[in-house]
Design a protein around this motif. Sequence first.
Motif, mmCIF file in Angstrom:
data_model
loop_
_atom_site.group_PDB
_atom_site.id
_atom_site.type_symbol
_atom_site.label_atom_id
_atom_site.label_comp_id
_atom_site.label_asym_id
_atom_site.label_seq_id
_atom_site.Cartn_x
_atom_site.Cartn_y
_atom_site.Cartn_z
ATOM 1 N N ARG A 29 6.487 43.665 41.086
ATOM 2 C CA ARG A 29 6.623 45.008 40.500
ATOM 3 C C ARG A 29 7.987 45.594 40.842
ATOM 4 O O ARG A 29 8.624 46.242 40.014
ATOM 5 C CB ARG A 29 5.530 45.936 41.020
ATOM 6 N N SER A 30 8.443 45.375 42.072
ATOM 7 C CA SER A 30 9.732 45.929 42.471
ATOM 8 C C SER A 30 10.908 45.115 41.922
ATOM 9 O O SER A 30 12.009 45.646 41.762
ATOM 10 C CB SER A 30 9.829 46.023 44.001
ATOM 11 N N SER A 75 12.860 48.796 32.366
ATOM 12 C CA SER A 75 13.266 50.183 32.553
ATOM 13 C C SER A 75 11.993 51.034 32.584
ATOM 14 O O SER A 75 11.091 50.839 31.784
ATOM 15 C CB SER A 75 14.208 50.635 31.435
ATOM 16 N N LEU A 76 11.950 51.920 33.550
ATOM 17 C CA LEU A 76 10.767 52.750 33.764
ATOM 18 C C LEU A 76 11.057 54.189 33.374
ATOM 19 O O LEU A 76 12.204 54.604 33.426
ATOM 20 C CB LEU A 76 10.341 52.661 35.232
ATOM 21 N N GLN A 98 9.375 45.506 29.513
ATOM 22 C CA GLN A 98 8.341 46.510 29.784
ATOM 23 C C GLN A 98 6.945 45.940 29.556
ATOM 24 O O GLN A 98 6.013 46.258 30.293
ATOM 25 C CB GLN A 98 8.567 47.740 28.915
ATOM 26 N N ARG A 99 6.806 45.075 28.570
ATOM 27 C CA ARG A 99 5.516 44.430 28.332
ATOM 28 C C ARG A 99 5.173 43.488 29.491
ATOM 29 O O ARG A 99 4.023 43.440 29.934
ATOM 30 C CB ARG A 99 5.528 43.675 27.003
ATOM 31 N N LEU A 100 6.162 42.774 29.988
ATOM 32 C CA LEU A 100 5.942 41.898 31.140
ATOM 33 C C LEU A 100 5.544 42.724 32.366
ATOM 34 O O LEU A 100 4.626 42.354 33.099
ATOM 35 C CB LEU A 100 7.202 41.076 31.426
#
Length: 130
Positions: free
Chosen positions: A57-58, A63-64, A77-79
């Motif tokens: 996750r890190s 992009s968040l 983002q899908r991954l």
Amino acid sequence: QWERGIGIPILLPLAVTEPDPARADVVRYVKDARQKIDGADYAGSFASSRKALELLRSLSPASLPIPKDPKDRDYAQRLHAVIDCLFSLASASPHADGRVKDFDPSRADALALAGATASVAQDVFSWLLR
């Protein structure tokens, strides 16, 4: 008698530390998850996969924040959303509340989670090299 099963090899580079030393930790946790399956420690395997997913996750190149609608997400983002879902699945084992309080992972559960974790790790690692 053929076609009753399939093996899909997933190779994670060992001791990869560039561009982030957490990559080597991910590989160690995935390896540990697989070894715990061989020792019939399915809950332990879940815990090791969860540690790997937490690091992934890190390391995610996404992009968040991730858009709620999947149609608005790019591939990274899908991954990342898949990693989040796997992390949620891996988190079922240690919880003692609600609908998962009696969950005791089976061999199939542990194999599915460890294999999926290895797969997304391989994809994240390839993104980090781009």
